[in-house]
Every structure is written in C-alpha cells, then in structure tokens.
Motif scaffolding. Structure first.
Motif, PDB file in Angstrom:
ATOM      1  N   ARG A 155       0.857  -1.184   0.000  1.00 37.98           N
ATOM      2  CA  ARG A 155       0.000   0.000   0.000  1.00 37.98           C
ATOM      3  C   ARG A 155       0.893   1.234   0.000  1.00 37.98           C
ATOM      4  O   ARG A 155       1.844   1.321   0.767  1.00 37.98           O
ATOM      5  CB  ARG A 155      -0.878  -0.006   1.249  1.00 37.98           C
ATOM      6  N   MET A 156       0.615   2.184  -0.892  1.00 36.68           N
ATOM      7  CA  MET A 156       1.406   3.399  -0.977  1.00 36.68           C
ATOM      8  C   MET A 156       0.728   4.526  -0.205  1.00 36.68           C
ATOM      9  O   MET A 156      -0.486   4.512  -0.001  1.00 36.68           O
ATOM     10  CB  MET A 156       1.567   3.830  -2.445  1.00 36.68           C
ATOM     11  N   VAL A 157       1.529   5.490   0.215  1.00 35.20           N
ATOM     12  CA  VAL A 157       1.020   6.706   0.845  1.00 35.20           C
ATOM     13  C   VAL A 157       0.691   7.660  -0.302  1.00 35.20           C
ATOM     14  O   VAL A 157       1.566   8.014  -1.087  1.00 35.20           O
ATOM     15  CB  VAL A 157       2.073   7.331   1.785  1.00 35.20           C
ATOM     16  N   VAL A 158      -0.575   8.041  -0.423  1.00 32.18           N
ATOM     17  CA  VAL A 158      -1.022   8.871  -1.543  1.00 32.18           C
ATOM     18  C   VAL A 158      -1.470  10.229  -1.022  1.00 32.18           C
ATOM     19  O   VAL A 158      -2.229  10.312  -0.060  1.00 32.18           O
ATOM     20  CB  VAL A 158      -2.190   8.187  -2.299  1.00 32.18           C
ATOM     21  N   GLN A 159      -0.986  11.273  -1.668  1.00 34.36           N
ATOM     22  CA  GLN A 159      -1.382  12.646  -1.344  1.00 34.36           C
ATOM     23  C   GLN A 159      -2.075  13.223  -2.574  1.00 34.36           C
ATOM     24  O   GLN A 159      -1.467  13.326  -3.635  1.00 34.36           O
ATOM     25  CB  GLN A 159      -0.158  13.489  -0.997  1.00 34.36           C
ATOM     26  N   VAL A 160      -3.345  13.569  -2.436  1.00 31.42           N
ATOM     27  CA  VAL A 160      -4.098  14.176  -3.536  1.00 31.42           C
ATOM     28  C   VAL A 160      -4.053  15.687  -3.370  1.00 31.42           C
ATOM     29  O   VAL A 160      -4.324  16.206  -2.283  1.00 31.42           O
ATOM     30  CB  VAL A 160      -5.563  13.665  -3.550  1.00 31.42           C
ATOM     31  N   ARG A 161      -3.671  16.373  -4.458  1.00 33.76           N
ATOM     32  CA  ARG A 161      -3.564  17.832  -4.472  1.00 33.76           C
ATOM     33  C   ARG A 161      -4.542  18.379  -5.509  1.00 33.76           C
ATOM     34  O   ARG A 161      -5.051  17.628  -6.334  1.00 33.76           O
ATOM     35  CB  ARG A 161      -2.146  18.251  -4.866  1.00 33.76           C
ATOM     36  N   PRO A 162      -4.779  19.682  -5.493  1.00 36.49           N
ATOM     37  CA  PRO A 162      -5.666  20.268  -6.505  1.00 36.49           C
ATOM     38  C   PRO A 162      -5.155  20.075  -7.938  1.00 36.49           C
ATOM     39  O   PRO A 162      -5.939  19.961  -8.863  1.00 36.49           O
ATOM     40  CB  PRO A 162      -5.695  21.752  -6.144  1.00 36.49           C
ATOM     41  N   ASP A 163      -3.829  19.980  -8.104  1.00 38.61           N
ATOM     42  CA  ASP A 163      -3.264  19.845  -9.451  1.00 38.61           C
ATOM     43  C   ASP A 163      -2.826  18.424  -9.787  1.00 38.61           C
ATOM     44  O   ASP A 163      -2.175  18.197 -10.796  1.00 38.61           O
ATOM     45  CB  ASP A 163      -2.085  20.800  -9.622  1.00 38.61           C
ATOM     46  N   GLY A 164      -3.139  17.445  -8.959  1.00 39.51           N
ATOM     47  CA  GLY A 164      -2.764  16.053  -9.239  1.00 39.51           C
ATOM     48  C   GLY A 164      -2.592  15.255  -7.967  1.00 39.51           C
ATOM     49  O   GLY A 164      -3.298  15.475  -6.982  1.00 39.51           O
ATOM     50  N   TRP A 165      -1.615  14.341  -7.958  1.00 35.66           N
ATOM     51  CA  TRP A 165      -1.364  13.487  -6.808  1.00 35.66           C
ATOM     52  C   TRP A 165       0.086  13.029  -6.825  1.00 35.66           C
ATOM     53  O   TRP A 165       0.769  13.110  -7.840  1.00 35.66           O
ATOM     54  CB  TRP A 165      -2.295  12.270  -6.804  1.00 35.66           C
ATOM     55  N   ASP A 166       0.549  12.541  -5.671  1.00 39.58           N
ATOM     56  CA  ASP A 166       1.821  11.827  -5.613  1.00 39.58           C
ATOM     57  C   ASP A 166       1.630  10.615  -4.717  1.00 39.58           C
ATOM     58  O   ASP A 166       0.787  10.611  -3.823  1.00 39.58           O
ATOM     59  CB  ASP A 166       2.980  12.717  -5.138  1.00 39.58           C
ATOM     60  N   VAL A 184       2.279  14.639 -12.177  1.00 47.96           N
ATOM     61  CA  VAL A 184       2.862  15.634 -13.084  1.00 47.96           C
ATOM     62  C   VAL A 184       3.945  14.991 -13.935  1.00 47.96           C
ATOM     63  O   VAL A 184       4.043  15.227 -15.143  1.00 47.96           O
ATOM     64  CB  VAL A 184       3.416  16.821 -12.273  1.00 47.96           C
ATOM     65  N   GLU A 185       4.771  14.121 -13.338  1.00 47.44           N
ATOM     66  CA  GLU A 185       5.827  13.411 -14.065  1.00 47.44           C
ATOM     67  C   GLU A 185       5.237  12.479 -15.106  1.00 47.44           C
ATOM     68  O   GLU A 185       5.787  12.331 -16.192  1.00 47.44           O
ATOM     69  CB  GLU A 185       6.692  12.623 -13.099  1.00 47.44           C
ATOM     70  N   LEU A 186       4.122  11.828 -14.787  1.00 50.48           N
ATOM     71  CA  LEU A 186       3.505  10.893 -15.736  1.00 50.48           C
ATOM     72  C   LEU A 186       3.012  11.630 -16.982  1.00 50.48           C
ATOM     73  O   LEU A 186       3.043  11.073 -18.067  1.00 50.48           O
ATOM     74  CB  LEU A 186       2.359  10.138 -15.078  1.00 50.48           C
ATOM     75  N   GLY A 187       2.551  12.857 -16.822  1.00 47.07           N
ATOM     76  CA  GLY A 187       2.076  13.641 -17.950  1.00 47.07           C
ATOM     77  C   GLY A 187       3.170  14.043 -18.921  1.00 47.07           C
ATOM     78  O   GLY A 187       2.923  14.302 -20.077  1.00 47.07           O
TER      79      GLY A 187
END
Length: 78
Positions: free
Chosen positions: A50-61, A73-76
């Motif tokens: 399970r990963m630690v996910v942070q959702v932001r207004p401009d995407g996620w990490d 952002v990197e995937l884009g």
C-alpha cells in the motif's frame, strides 16, 4: 549499480488499484473511478504494498517505502 524500478514502471507485477498479482486479478476488479482516470494508484505495481497517496488540486503523488515516489505531473511528461 542496481536500478530499482519505480512504483508504476513497466512491467508491473501487481495491480495498482487492488494490490493483487496481475495473474490473479479479475478483469472487473478495477474500480470504475480508476477506469475513468479519476482515482490515483493505491498500491505499488512492483511489490503490491500500500502506498502513501497525497491528492492535491493539481494532481497526486504516491510513495512506496521500497520503490520511491511517483507524481502525476511526471507521468504527464512521458
């Protein structure tokens, strides 16, 4: 030097939305929101943790303790 693949680098061994091995994952196991691209990955594709996910207004990490961080952002850029 050994290069450790990132959480979403191909080839994936585990489902990023279920954490199950891809051979064992049913085709209908992926949630509809994920199929539509509305849900970030929750599990590492390399180890199934399970990963630690942070959702932001401009995407996620997402961060795997073993395989590092991936940012939407990197995937884009690929």
């Amino acid at each position: 030097m050994i290069t450790v693949p990132g959480p979403l680098e191909r080839p994936l061994r585990y489902g990023v939305y279920t954490g199950l091995e891809l051979e064992l994952q049913a085709p209908d196991a992926i949630p509809r929101a994920a199929q539509l691209g509305l849900e970030p990955p929750r599990f590492c594709g390399q180890c199934g943790r399970r990963m630690v996910v942070q959702v932001r207004p401009d995407g996620w990490d997402a961060r795997c303790s073993r395989h590092g961080v991936v940012d939407s952002v990197e995937l884009g850029r690929r």
